[in-house]
Motif scaffolding. Structure first.
Motif, PDB file in Angstrom:
ATOM      1  N   THR A   1       0.844  -1.205   0.000  1.00 41.53           N
ATOM      2  CA  THR A   1       0.000   0.000   0.000  1.00 41.53           C
ATOM      3  C   THR A   1       0.875   1.249   0.000  1.00 41.53           C
ATOM      4  O   THR A   1       0.618   2.210  -0.735  1.00 41.53           O
ATOM      5  N   PHE A   2       1.924   1.231   0.814  1.00 39.50           N
ATOM      6  CA  PHE A   2       2.887   2.338   0.842  1.00 39.50           C
ATOM      7  C   PHE A   2       3.547   2.506  -0.529  1.00 39.50           C
ATOM      8  O   PHE A   2       3.676   3.633  -1.041  1.00 39.50           O
ATOM      9  N   ALA A   3       3.964   1.387  -1.142  1.00 40.68           N
ATOM     10  CA  ALA A   3       4.647   1.457  -2.433  1.00 40.68           C
ATOM     11  C   ALA A   3       3.731   1.989  -3.524  1.00 40.68           C
ATOM     12  O   ALA A   3       4.172   2.741  -4.409  1.00 40.68           O
ATOM     13  N   GLU A   4       2.453   1.635  -3.472  1.00 38.21           N
ATOM     14  CA  GLU A   4       1.498   2.153  -4.460  1.00 38.21           C
ATOM     15  C   GLU A   4       1.339   3.660  -4.312  1.00 38.21           C
ATOM     16  O   GLU A   4       1.286   4.393  -5.312  1.00 38.21           O
ATOM     17  N   ARG A   5       1.253   4.121  -3.068  1.00 31.71           N
ATOM     18  CA  ARG A   5       1.104   5.566  -2.847  1.00 31.71           C
ATOM     19  C   ARG A   5       2.323   6.331  -3.347  1.00 31.71           C
ATOM     20  O   ARG A   5       2.202   7.472  -3.795  1.00 31.71           O
ATOM     21  N   ARG A   6       3.485   5.713  -3.257  1.00 31.21           N
ATOM     22  CA  ARG A   6       4.714   6.347  -3.734  1.00 31.21           C
ATOM     23  C   ARG A   6       4.952   6.100  -5.225  1.00 31.21           C
ATOM     24  O   ARG A   6       5.971   6.518  -5.764  1.00 31.21           O
ATOM     25  N   CYS A   7       4.019   5.407  -5.857  1.00 29.44           N
ATOM     26  CA  CYS A   7       4.144   5.074  -7.286  1.00 29.44           C
ATOM     27  C   CYS A   7       5.385   4.230  -7.576  1.00 29.44           C
ATOM     28  O   CYS A   7       5.985   4.327  -8.656  1.00 29.44           O
ATOM     29  N   LEU A   8       5.773   3.394  -6.638  1.00 34.11           N
ATOM     30  CA  LEU A   8       6.917   2.511  -6.832  1.00 34.11           C
ATOM     31  C   LEU A   8       6.503   1.181  -7.444  1.00 34.11           C
ATOM     32  O   LEU A   8       7.346   0.440  -7.950  1.00 34.11           O
ATOM     33  N   VAL A   9       5.211   0.872  -7.359  1.00 32.76           N
ATOM     34  CA  VAL A   9       4.650  -0.304  -8.022  1.00 32.76           C
ATOM     35  C   VAL A   9       3.342   0.134  -8.669  1.00 32.76           C
ATOM     36  O   VAL A   9       2.748   1.131  -8.260  1.00 32.76           O
ATOM     37  N   PRO A  10       2.868  -0.590  -9.673  1.00 30.44           N
ATOM     38  CA  PRO A  10       1.594  -0.217 -10.304  1.00 30.44           C
ATOM     39  C   PRO A  10       0.422  -0.383  -9.342  1.00 30.44           C
ATOM     40  O   PRO A  10       0.514  -1.057  -8.323  1.00 30.44           O
ATOM     41  N   GLU A  11      -0.702   0.229  -9.713  1.00 31.95           N
ATOM     42  CA  GLU A  11      -1.930   0.070  -8.933  1.00 31.95           C
ATOM     43  C   GLU A  11      -2.351  -1.399  -8.907  1.00 31.95           C
ATOM     44  O   GLU A  11      -2.175  -2.137  -9.879  1.00 31.95           O
TER      45      GLU A  11
END
Length: 432
Positions: free
Chosen positions: A189-199
């Motif tokens: 969830t953190f990585a998605e918010r940082r755009c580090l992984v796709p939705e």
């Protein structure tokens, strides 16, 4: 709203508002609703009904022939239209200054392994936003299980099957396995918010958790007596390493009489304070002398699992603190004077083995404290205050055991435990 077809997808142009998005119905093929005011800002409407904000642009300086770039901002619902619009303005503003956010994002994703994101998650999210004990638990779960198994994998390539396999490998510890699943989910969830992984690439979703049985182990008076005797033995002569006569033979081992675990004054004091106060482990290990009010018989904790907390000291607990040597800022000293002790695993293991209490956890001492208070008809509100429970239902688990001021209640519990741990020595009169 005008609708046109092109590029294989239906497109519409309208002033993007909450009402416009709510009225946008899914079609057999995905289409975009583009904002009529902020060029390049829009929302994709999928056939399944999902609505996702996005930004479209061409990199500056590459001319009209440059390929269009798309950046996903986030799901409608998780973000409002205004929040998405502000984010779109930031992205388009960066484009206007010559940046290429989509290319930068692609480079970030390409370089992001699970370990790299885990390190960032611990450093920039868990550390600043979670309590110390929670942060330590997160780090322990990630470094013990997740990073060794997934660390070198690209984060967005980690599959649900891999996480489910990892979850199943520690299924004999259901509580720990389920916490690991929750931590991995939070990380993504953190990585998605940082755009580090796709939705929607969170591999921890839809994995069924193991059932957890609440453990409520209470020590009996006889068990408390054995526990008290084991602590006294440990701090005086030491607890033998092995009691079955099968200790390994080696010329490098200490002599048999020296093969004993000696409890330090800090370890013995910590165990007794846990028993007599019902406090949580970190509340005792991280206790500073500045938070001890011997005059009023209180521990004034600035922070705990439930926030600020006051622990009322009964007489046995107060005597432990009054006689305990001060070797630094922490009551229970660590390896360095300015650092708290990290755990009590070795001394507690030795004491439990000597007392015949294998399988008993340190947290069961807290349950024992509460059970004695509930069984003595002190009332659940009083017991709950002594334990520092913020919600009444947390204390209600002890209602089946027996369902004045706090100081009287704390003293009653402490004296009962003390009597069990320190039974009177029997005397034998000589016959005449």
């Amino acid at each position: 709203m005008s609708v046109e077809k092109g590029g294989g997808a239906t497109r519409a142009t309208v002033r993007l508002t909450k009402r416009a998005l709510d009225q946008a119905k899914p079609l057999p093929k995905p289409y975009f609703v583009w904002d009529g005011e902020l060029k390049g800002f829009g929302a994709r409407i999928d056939p399944g009904g999902a609505k996702t904000f996005a930004v479209r642009y061409r990199p500056k300086g590459h001319g009209a022939s440059a390929p269009k770039r798309f950046i996903t901002i986030g799901r409608y619902g998780a973000l409002t239209v205004d929040e998405a619009r502000n984010r779109a303005k930031e992205i388009l503003g960066a484009v206007a200054t010559g940046e290429d956010p989509a290319a930068d994002l692609a480079l970030k994703r390409a370089a992001s392994t699970f370990k790299e994101i885990a390190d960032l998650f611990l450093r920039e999210h868990v550390g600043p936003k979670r309590k110390m004990s929670t942060a330590q638990d997160y780090e322990s779960l990630l470094t013990t299980y997740a990073i060794p198994a997934l660390g070198n994998r690209k984060a967005e390539a980690v599959t649900r099957a891999e996480v489910a396999r990892l979850h199943g490998q520690i299924g004999d510890r259901p509580y720990q396995a389920n916490r690991l699943l929750a931590v991995i989910g939070s990380l993504y969830t953190f990585a998605e918010r940082r755009c580090l992984v796709p939705e929607n690439c969170n591999p921890a979703k839809k994995i069924e958790k193991f059932p957890e049985e609440r453990r409520e182990r209470f020590l009996t008076p006889e068990e408390l007596e054995r526990l008290g005797a084991a602590i006294r033995e440990g701090e005086t002569v030491g607890i033998a390493w092995r009691e079955d006569g099968d200790a390994p033979k080696s010329k490098h081992l200490p002599r048999e009489e020296n093969q004993r675990t000696l409890l330090s004054p800090d370890a013995a004091a910590a165990l007794r304070l846990l028993i007599f106060t019902g406090a949580r482990l970190r509340e005792i290990l991280h206790l500073r002398w500045e938070h001890v009010d011997l005059g009023r018989g209180l521990l004034l904790l600035p922070d705990s699992k439930t926030g600020r907390k006051t622990i009322v000291l009964n007489r046995p607990a107060l005597e432990i603190l009054q006689t305990h040597p001060r070797g630094g800022s922490f009551v229970i000293g660590g390896s360095q004077p300015d650092r708290p002790r990290t755990d009590l695993k070795k001394p507690w293991s030795a004491v439990c083995r000597r007392a015949g209490l294998e399988g008993v956890r340190l947290h069961d001492l807290r349950h024992t404290f509460a059970s004695i208070g509930a069984g003595a008809s002190l009332g659940l509100p009083i017991v709950g205050k002594l334990l520092g429970h913020s919600q009444a239902q947390t204390t209600a688990r002890y209602a089946h055991l027996d369902a004045d001021p706090l100081l009287r209640a704390a003293n009653l519990i402490g004296e009962r435990i003390e009597r069990s741990m320190n039974p009177p020595v029997a005397t034998i009169s000589a016959e005449t």
